[in-house]
Design a protein around this motif. Structure first.
Motif, PDB file in Angstrom:
ATOM      1  N   PRO A  35       1.160 -21.419  -5.256  1.00 43.45           N
ATOM      2  CA  PRO A  35       2.494 -21.011  -5.715  1.00 43.45           C
ATOM      3  C   PRO A  35       2.919 -19.655  -5.163  1.00 43.45           C
ATOM      4  CG  PRO A  35       0.885 -20.869  -7.493  1.00 43.45           C
ATOM      5  CD  PRO A  35       0.221 -21.605  -6.369  1.00 43.45           C
ATOM      6  N   GLY A  36       1.946 -18.742  -4.971  1.00 40.83           N
ATOM      7  CA  GLY A  36       2.295 -17.434  -4.439  1.00 40.83           C
ATOM      8  C   GLY A  36       2.803 -17.504  -3.015  1.00 40.83           C
ATOM      9  N   VAL A  37       2.258 -18.421  -2.227  1.00 39.15           N
ATOM     10  CA  VAL A  37       2.708 -18.585  -0.844  1.00 39.15           C
ATOM     11  C   VAL A  37       4.127 -19.149  -0.819  1.00 39.15           C
ATOM     12  CG1 VAL A  37       2.284 -19.837   1.310  1.00 39.15           C
ATOM     13  CG2 VAL A  37       0.366 -18.847   0.032  1.00 39.15           C
ATOM     14  N   LEU A  38       4.379 -20.163  -1.656  1.00 41.56           N
ATOM     15  CA  LEU A  38       5.716 -20.745  -1.720  1.00 41.56           C
ATOM     16  C   LEU A  38       6.733 -19.735  -2.236  1.00 41.56           C
ATOM     17  CD1 LEU A  38       7.611 -23.146  -1.492  1.00 41.56           C
ATOM     18  CD2 LEU A  38       6.851 -23.887  -3.773  1.00 41.56           C
ATOM     19  N   THR A  78       7.432 -22.214  -9.155  1.00 39.67           N
ATOM     20  CA  THR A  78       6.185 -21.459  -9.024  1.00 39.67           C
ATOM     21  C   THR A  78       5.809 -20.622 -10.239  1.00 39.67           C
ATOM     22  OG1 THR A  78       7.268 -19.507  -8.060  1.00 39.67           O
ATOM     23  CG2 THR A  78       6.622 -21.279  -6.546  1.00 39.67           C
ATOM     24  N   ALA A  79       6.735 -20.418 -11.180  1.00 39.27           N
ATOM     25  CA  ALA A  79       6.509 -19.508 -12.319  1.00 39.27           C
ATOM     26  C   ALA A  79       6.308 -18.067 -11.866  1.00 39.27           C
ATOM     27  CB  ALA A  79       5.338 -19.968 -13.173  1.00 39.27           C
ATOM     28  N   ILE A  80       6.831 -17.747 -10.700  1.00 37.57           N
ATOM     29  CA  ILE A  80       6.794 -16.380 -10.175  1.00 37.57           C
ATOM     30  C   ILE A  80       8.230 -15.915  -9.983  1.00 37.57           C
ATOM     31  CG2 ILE A  80       6.096 -14.903  -8.244  1.00 37.57           C
ATOM     32  CD1 ILE A  80       3.781 -16.853  -7.766  1.00 37.57           C
ATOM     33  N   ASP A  81       8.579 -14.798 -10.588  1.00 40.00           N
ATOM     34  CA  ASP A  81       9.959 -14.300 -10.544  1.00 40.00           C
ATOM     35  C   ASP A  81      10.016 -13.049  -9.673  1.00 40.00           C
ATOM     36  OD1 ASP A  81      12.585 -13.671 -10.940  1.00 40.00           O
ATOM     37  OD2 ASP A  81      12.435 -13.374 -13.114  1.00 40.00           O
ATOM     38  N   ILE A  82      10.522 -13.202  -8.459  1.00 36.86           N
ATOM     39  CA  ILE A  82      10.688 -12.071  -7.541  1.00 36.86           C
ATOM     40  C   ILE A  82      12.182 -11.851  -7.343  1.00 36.86           C
ATOM     41  CG2 ILE A  82      10.116 -11.091  -5.299  1.00 36.86           C
ATOM     42  CD1 ILE A  82       7.858 -13.097  -5.057  1.00 36.86           C
ATOM     43  N   HIS A  83      12.672 -10.712  -7.757  1.00 33.70           N
ATOM     44  CA  HIS A  83      14.096 -10.433  -7.579  1.00 33.70           C
ATOM     45  C   HIS A  83      14.433 -10.422  -6.086  1.00 33.70           C
ATOM     46  CE1 HIS A  83      17.950  -8.348  -7.624  1.00 33.70           C
ATOM     47  NE2 HIS A  83      18.020  -8.610  -8.929  1.00 33.70           N
ATOM     48  N   PHE A 119       2.751 -16.449 -12.457  1.00 40.98           N
ATOM     49  CA  PHE A 119       3.197 -15.858 -13.722  1.00 40.98           C
ATOM     50  C   PHE A 119       3.398 -14.355 -13.565  1.00 40.98           C
ATOM     51  CE2 PHE A 119       0.446 -19.504 -14.588  1.00 40.98           C
ATOM     52  CZ  PHE A 119       1.353 -20.350 -15.194  1.00 40.98           C
ATOM     53  N   THR A 120       4.006 -13.991 -12.456  1.00 40.16           N
ATOM     54  CA  THR A 120       4.204 -12.586 -12.111  1.00 40.16           C
ATOM     55  C   THR A 120       5.697 -12.285 -12.036  1.00 40.16           C
ATOM     56  OG1 THR A 120       2.101 -12.267 -10.960  1.00 40.16           O
ATOM     57  CG2 THR A 120       3.936 -10.929 -10.213  1.00 40.16           C
ATOM     58  N   VAL A 121       6.081 -11.056 -12.395  1.00 41.99           N
ATOM     59  CA  VAL A 121       7.467 -10.611 -12.333  1.00 41.99           C
ATOM     60  C   VAL A 121       7.542  -9.369 -11.454  1.00 41.99           C
ATOM     61  CG1 VAL A 121       9.446  -9.779 -13.645  1.00 41.99           C
ATOM     62  CG2 VAL A 121       7.957 -11.533 -14.631  1.00 41.99           C
TER      63      VAL A 121
END
Length: 236
Positions: free
Chosen positions: A29-32, A63-68, A83-85
């Motif tokens: 998920p981090g790569v996507l 991915t449950a990863i929120d990158i502005h 699960f990272t913001v």
């Protein structure tokens, strides 16, 4: 393009022993999330904010990863599990590793004017699971933030931070380990200014065992007699 992708996948494999092939890393998920962020950030820089946000929310859904979309990210970022913001004004250097449930959070400016509100992670830094880095602080090169640490102040190059509120360990920045450390948390280095809790518990357990052994070696009647002699309650 293919060579850059291959180099990135290899950099992830160097930091994670789990994948058996590059193809497996492509499913991370981090790569996507990082790939979609590149697209969202391009829209953001072009002031196509709605499109940037759409890609951002689509990425978070997958991915449950929120990158502005406004966050600036260097090369070879590895976000493990997710699960990272990551906030709007966050800046991330090259070869940074972020584990699950990390927040690069902002602070509310007292003047109400938006500005630099989120952290800066310099090259090679490692952020452990559940760490919270809040405000426009700078995490120095190859610094390590331990699991569940809360960081609200600048961290010097090579320092290892643990605890709430995070504080540096006894390992000086000049002698920090230069090899990659998974999860950013040292296991053998001293993590507290006083003896660690697990060491104290082990010492207590050892003392309890020694006390039990002494009780078994000393019969109860003999102890009672010795106590009576010392009190002067027996004699001719």
């Amino acid at each position: 393009m293919f060579e850059q992708l291959t180099a990135y996948l290899d950099s992830v494999r160097e930091r994670d022993p789990a994948p058996r092939s590059r193809w497996e890393i492509l499913l991370y998920p981090g790569v996507l999330a990082l790939g979609l962020h590149r697209i969202a950030h391009w829209f953001f820089e072009a002031e196509m904010f709605f499109a940037a946000r759409f890609v951002n929310h689509f990425s978070r859904f997958l991915t449950a990863i929120d990158i502005h979309p406004g966050a600036k990210i260097g090369q070879n970022l590895f976000i493990d599990h997710g699960f990272t913001v990551i906030g709007e004004t966050a800046e991330i250097g090259d070869n940074v590793t972020i584990y699950q449930c990390v927040t690069l959070g902002g602070t509310n400016p007292t003047n109400g004017i938006a500005g630099k509100r989120h952290p800066t992670l310099e090259d090679g830094s490692i952020i452990g699971s559940g760490a919270q880095i809040l405000g426009p602080v700078t995490i120095g090169k190859r610094a390590r933030i331990g699991a569940a640490a809360v960081v609200t102040e600048d961290v010097p190059d090579g320092a290892t931070m643990v605890g709430v509120k995070a504080r540096s360990t006894l390992v000086s920045a000049e002698t920090y380990q230069r090899e990659f450390m998974p999860y950013g948390t040292p296991c053998k280095d001293p993590c507290e200014p006083s003896p660690r809790l697990d060491d104290l518990e082990a010492q207590i357990a050892m003392l309890k065992n020694e006390l039990e052994r002494l009780r078994e070696d000393s019969p109860e009647p003999a102890r009672i007699a010795a106590r009576q002699d010392s009190d002067g309650t027996t004699g001719a």
